[in-house]
Write a protein that holds these residues in place. Structure first.
Motif, PDB file in Angstrom:
ATOM      1  N   GLU A  37       0.833  -1.210   0.000  1.00 43.93           N
ATOM      2  CA  GLU A  37       0.000   0.000   0.000  1.00 43.93           C
ATOM      3  C   GLU A  37       0.865   1.257   0.000  1.00 43.93           C
ATOM      4  O   GLU A  37       0.537   2.245  -0.653  1.00 43.93           O
ATOM      5  N   ARG A  38       1.969   1.234   0.751  1.00 43.17           N
ATOM      6  CA  ARG A  38       2.865   2.396   0.767  1.00 43.17           C
ATOM      7  C   ARG A  38       3.506   2.603  -0.600  1.00 43.17           C
ATOM      8  O   ARG A  38       3.621   3.729  -1.075  1.00 43.17           O
ATOM      9  N   SER A  41       0.860   3.976  -2.913  1.00 48.00           N
ATOM     10  CA  SER A  41       0.563   5.364  -2.568  1.00 48.00           C
ATOM     11  C   SER A  41       1.666   6.290  -3.049  1.00 48.00           C
ATOM     12  O   SER A  41       1.398   7.372  -3.584  1.00 48.00           O
ATOM     13  N   SER A  44       1.427   6.733  -6.784  1.00 49.08           N
ATOM     14  CA  SER A  44       0.293   7.529  -7.249  1.00 49.08           C
ATOM     15  C   SER A  44       0.463   9.019  -6.956  1.00 49.08           C
ATOM     16  O   SER A  44      -0.234   9.845  -7.530  1.00 49.08           O
ATOM     17  N   THR A  45       1.389   9.368  -6.052  1.00 53.99           N
ATOM     18  CA  THR A  45       1.642  10.776  -5.735  1.00 53.99           C
ATOM     19  C   THR A  45       3.139  11.059  -5.800  1.00 53.99           C
ATOM     20  O   THR A  45       3.781  11.280  -4.780  1.00 53.99           O
ATOM     21  N   ASP A  50       7.645  12.266   1.865  1.00 57.98           N
ATOM     22  CA  ASP A  50       7.303  10.979   2.462  1.00 57.98           C
ATOM     23  C   ASP A  50       7.738  10.848   3.921  1.00 57.98           C
ATOM     24  O   ASP A  50       7.696   9.773   4.480  1.00 57.98           O
ATOM     25  N   SER A  53       4.602   9.890   5.992  1.00 56.40           N
ATOM     26  CA  SER A  53       4.121   8.558   5.627  1.00 56.40           C
ATOM     27  C   SER A  53       5.098   7.484   6.086  1.00 56.40           C
ATOM     28  O   SER A  53       4.690   6.388   6.460  1.00 56.40           O
TER      29      SER A  53
END
Length: 138
Positions: A37-38, A41, A44-45, A50, A53
């Protein structure tokens, strides 16, 4: 206006008790899922900072590594429950998990308890039916 012409919201409450039979497999899968998922993510950005995050990821990894209930919560996706259902759009979801003492043979074992009622806005009306109430007015 008929019922079919208005938007309706339905609250689906599900209470599950899971037996952890392989905590290592559960934790490993949850950690892999969080890492994927990281990566998704970040992809996608592009160019996004980071730092936060990475810190959140470390915290999530630690929580999942220490607690099987956290690993279960990390793997649950409510959208998966209703994503393929025609005519339904997920409006809101929340969930949590906790380790519990479970004895299905105990006389006092119930799926939920009265403390859940306040959270869900349910008032005991003396029947098996549940009635939604506005708990903010109490």
């Amino acid at each position: 206006m008929s019922t079919s012409q208005t938007t309706q919201f339905v609250r689906l409450r599900v209470d599950l008790v899971l037996e952890i039979t392989d905590a290592e497999a559960l934790t490993g899968t949850a950690l892999e899922t969080l890492a994927a998922e990281r990566v998704a993510s970040a992809a996608s950005t592009p160019g996004a900072p980071d730092g936060d995050s990475a810190e959140e990821g470390t915290h999530a990894d630690e929580a999942v590594g220490e607690d099987a209930a956290e690993a279960v919560a990390a793997l649950i996706d409510p959208f998966d429950l209703v994503g393929e259902m025609p005519g339904v759009e997920l409006a809101q979801a929340s969930w949590d998990s906790e380790v519990i003492d479970y004895d299905p043979d105990a006389e006092d074992w119930t799926v939920g308890d009265d403390e859940d009622d306040a959270f869900y806005g349910i008032e005991d009306n003396g029947t098996d039916d549940e009635e939604a109430v506005d708990v903010t007015q109490r």
